[in-house]
Design a protein around this motif. Structure first.
Motif, PDB file in Angstrom:
ATOM      1  N   THR A  12      40.661  15.219 -38.889  1.00 17.17           N
ATOM      2  CA  THR A  12      41.520  15.488 -37.677  1.00 17.17           C
ATOM      3  C   THR A  12      40.583  15.501 -36.716  1.00 17.17           C
ATOM      4  O   THR A  12      39.350  16.058 -36.796  1.00 17.17           O
ATOM      5  CB  THR A  12      42.343  16.841 -37.717  1.00 17.17           C
ATOM      6  N   THR A  13      40.867  14.952 -35.274  1.00 14.98           N
ATOM      7  CA  THR A  13      40.033  14.939 -34.289  1.00 14.98           C
ATOM      8  C   THR A  13      40.071  16.349 -33.490  1.00 14.98           C
ATOM      9  O   THR A  13      39.002  16.625 -32.710  1.00 14.98           O
ATOM     10  CB  THR A  13      40.457  13.921 -33.180  1.00 14.98           C
ATOM     11  N   GLY A  14      41.146  17.115 -33.554  1.00 12.42           N
ATOM     12  CA  GLY A  14      40.895  18.382 -32.969  1.00 12.42           C
ATOM     13  C   GLY A  14      42.243  19.274 -33.418  1.00 12.42           C
ATOM     14  O   GLY A  14      43.034  18.740 -34.353  1.00 12.42           O
ATOM     15  N   PHE A  15      42.133  20.605 -33.222  1.00 11.06           N
ATOM     16  CA  PHE A  15      42.958  21.528 -33.984  1.00 11.06           C
ATOM     17  C   PHE A  15      44.471  21.229 -33.623  1.00 11.06           C
ATOM     18  O   PHE A  15      45.192  21.360 -34.636  1.00 11.06           O
ATOM     19  CB  PHE A  15      42.618  22.983 -33.498  1.00 11.06           C
ATOM     20  N   TRP A  16      44.579  21.031 -32.494  1.00 16.87           N
ATOM     21  CA  TRP A  16      46.310  20.816 -32.115  1.00 16.87           C
ATOM     22  C   TRP A  16      46.462  19.032 -32.210  1.00 16.87           C
ATOM     23  O   TRP A  16      47.599  18.725 -31.700  1.00 16.87           O
ATOM     24  CB  TRP A  16      46.332  21.382 -30.841  1.00 16.87           C
ATOM     25  N   SER A  17      45.373  18.456 -32.395  1.00 20.18           N
ATOM     26  CA  SER A  17      45.897  17.059 -32.491  1.00 20.18           C
ATOM     27  C   SER A  17      46.937  16.505 -33.266  1.00 20.18           C
ATOM     28  O   SER A  17      46.693  17.256 -34.447  1.00 20.18           O
ATOM     29  CB  SER A  17      44.638  16.267 -32.805  1.00 20.18           C
ATOM     30  N   THR A  18      47.221  15.278 -33.011  1.00 20.14           N
ATOM     31  CA  THR A  18      48.402  14.732 -33.885  1.00 20.14           C
ATOM     32  C   THR A  18      47.610  13.478 -34.373  1.00 20.14           C
ATOM     33  O   THR A  18      48.272  12.421 -35.063  1.00 20.14           O
ATOM     34  CB  THR A  18      49.793  14.534 -33.379  1.00 20.14           C
ATOM     35  N   LYS A  19      46.612  13.215 -34.058  1.00 17.74           N
ATOM     36  CA  LYS A  19      45.903  11.892 -34.253  1.00 17.74           C
ATOM     37  C   LYS A  19      44.730  12.353 -35.383  1.00 17.74           C
ATOM     38  O   LYS A  19      44.250  13.351 -35.449  1.00 17.74           O
ATOM     39  CB  LYS A  19      44.992  11.276 -33.353  1.00 17.74           C
ATOM     40  N   ARG A  20      44.594  11.266 -36.648  1.00 17.69           N
ATOM     41  CA  ARG A  20      43.791  11.649 -37.683  1.00 17.69           C
ATOM     42  C   ARG A  20      43.183  10.348 -37.863  1.00 17.69           C
ATOM     43  O   ARG A  20      43.731   9.433 -37.589  1.00 17.69           O
ATOM     44  CB  ARG A  20      44.651  12.149 -38.924  1.00 17.69           C
ATOM     45  N   THR A  21      41.950  10.525 -38.750  1.00 16.80           N
ATOM     46  CA  THR A  21      41.356   9.002 -39.033  1.00 16.80           C
ATOM     47  C   THR A  21      41.169   9.209 -40.758  1.00 16.80           C
ATOM     48  O   THR A  21      40.869  10.103 -41.074  1.00 16.80           O
ATOM     49  CB  THR A  21      39.895   9.068 -38.556  1.00 16.80           C
ATOM     50  N   ILE A  22      41.812   7.984 -41.030  1.00 19.09           N
ATOM     51  CA  ILE A  22      41.612   7.831 -42.573  1.00 19.09           C
ATOM     52  C   ILE A  22      40.411   6.881 -43.051  1.00 19.09           C
ATOM     53  O   ILE A  22      40.334   5.837 -42.072  1.00 19.09           O
ATOM     54  CB  ILE A  22      42.844   7.158 -43.255  1.00 19.09           C
ATOM     55  N   GLU A  23      39.440   7.191 -43.607  1.00 17.53           N
ATOM     56  CA  GLU A  23      38.258   6.401 -43.684  1.00 17.53           C
ATOM     57  C   GLU A  23      37.787   6.007 -45.132  1.00 17.53           C
ATOM     58  O   GLU A  23      37.655   7.223 -46.134  1.00 17.53           O
ATOM     59  CB  GLU A  23      37.101   7.291 -42.967  1.00 17.53           C
ATOM     60  N   PHE A  24      37.495   4.986 -45.486  1.00 18.05           N
ATOM     61  CA  PHE A  24      37.130   4.547 -46.749  1.00 18.05           C
ATOM     62  C   PHE A  24      35.612   3.824 -46.505  1.00 18.05           C
ATOM     63  O   PHE A  24      35.078   3.916 -45.155  1.00 18.05           O
ATOM     64  CB  PHE A  24      38.019   3.447 -47.352  1.00 18.05           C
ATOM     65  N   ALA A  25      34.867   3.704 -47.527  1.00 12.43           N
ATOM     66  CA  ALA A  25      33.551   3.105 -47.177  1.00 12.43           C
ATOM     67  C   ALA A  25      33.645   1.790 -46.273  1.00 12.43           C
ATOM     68  O   ALA A  25      32.654   1.596 -45.566  1.00 12.43           O
ATOM     69  CB  ALA A  25      32.861   2.745 -48.502  1.00 12.43           C
ATOM     70  N   HIS A  26      34.470   0.908 -46.632  1.00 13.51           N
ATOM     71  CA  HIS A  26      34.655  -0.343 -45.694  1.00 13.51           C
ATOM     72  C   HIS A  26      35.524  -0.560 -44.790  1.00 13.51           C
ATOM     73  O   HIS A  26      35.788  -1.681 -44.161  1.00 13.51           O
ATOM     74  CB  HIS A  26      35.043  -1.129 -46.940  1.00 13.51           C
ATOM     75  N   ALA A  27      36.377   0.399 -44.750  1.00  9.35           N
ATOM     76  CA  ALA A  27      37.354   0.465 -43.514  1.00  9.35           C
ATOM     77  C   ALA A  27      38.035   2.029 -42.912  1.00  9.35           C
ATOM     78  O   ALA A  27      37.582   2.822 -43.714  1.00  9.35           O
ATOM     79  CB  ALA A  27      38.749  -0.384 -44.179  1.00  9.35           C
ATOM     80  N   LYS A  28      38.355   2.006 -41.851  1.00  9.86           N
ATOM     81  CA  LYS A  28      38.895   3.103 -41.080  1.00  9.86           C
ATOM     82  C   LYS A  28      40.028   2.724 -40.427  1.00  9.86           C
ATOM     83  O   LYS A  28      40.154   1.816 -39.523  1.00  9.86           O
ATOM     84  CB  LYS A  28      37.614   3.540 -40.146  1.00  9.86           C
TER      85      LYS A  28
END
Length: 148
Positions: A12-28
């Motif tokens: 999660t980018t911030g505590f109240w954020s609704t944006k998140r990042t899913i990260e694998f070794a080869h892609a994000k």
């Protein structure tokens, strides 16, 4: 985690954020939650264009809309042993998650069926599936807290 090794993460980018990042070794992928509760991975044109992936959830089922690919269905069930599945248009399971909700942690055991291995966007589907489970657990916790 796979064999005690981290292979992917959801941040999660911030505590109240609704944006998140899913990260694998080869892609994000950056995932955002819409006002209606959809999870969206934007395409190359950003939020104004056609999404790469969109998960529209319902009470016990939902759907994954995929740019240029067939729409897949989601289904959830179980009270004492919750589970979540991603299914094809013939209602055959592709991904199955057995969910274990703890006090401060949610875990899921992942089962991939043979047909899933042929999906061109499998890593993104796995990541968004896990993310959908986490978001649904959060929403259930909020609803349970609101009722007390």
């Amino acid at each position: 985690m796979w064999r005690d090794r981290a292979v992917a993460r959801i941040a999660t980018t911030g505590f109240w954020s609704t944006k998140r990042t899913i990260e694998f070794a080869h892609a994000k992928w950056d995932v955002r939650e819409t006002a209606f509760g959809d999870l969206v991975v934007d395409g190359p044109d950003g939020p104004k264009g056609t999404p790469y992936l969109r998960h529209r959830s319902g009470f016990l089922s939902g759907k994954f809309e995929r740019a240029g690919q067939p729409t897949l269905r989601t289904h959830t069930g179980g009270f004492w042993h919750p589970w979540w599945e991603l299914r094809d248009d013939e209602d055959q399971p592709l991904i199955h998650l057995d969910v274990r909700q703890g006090f401060s942690r949610t875990e899921a055991a992942l089962v991939l069926f043979d047909a899933a291995r042929r999906l061109p966007d499998l890593p993104a589907l796995i990541g968004l599936s896990l993310h959908a489970v986490l978001v649904s657990q959060k929403h259930h916790a909020h609803a349970a807290g609101a009722g007390t």
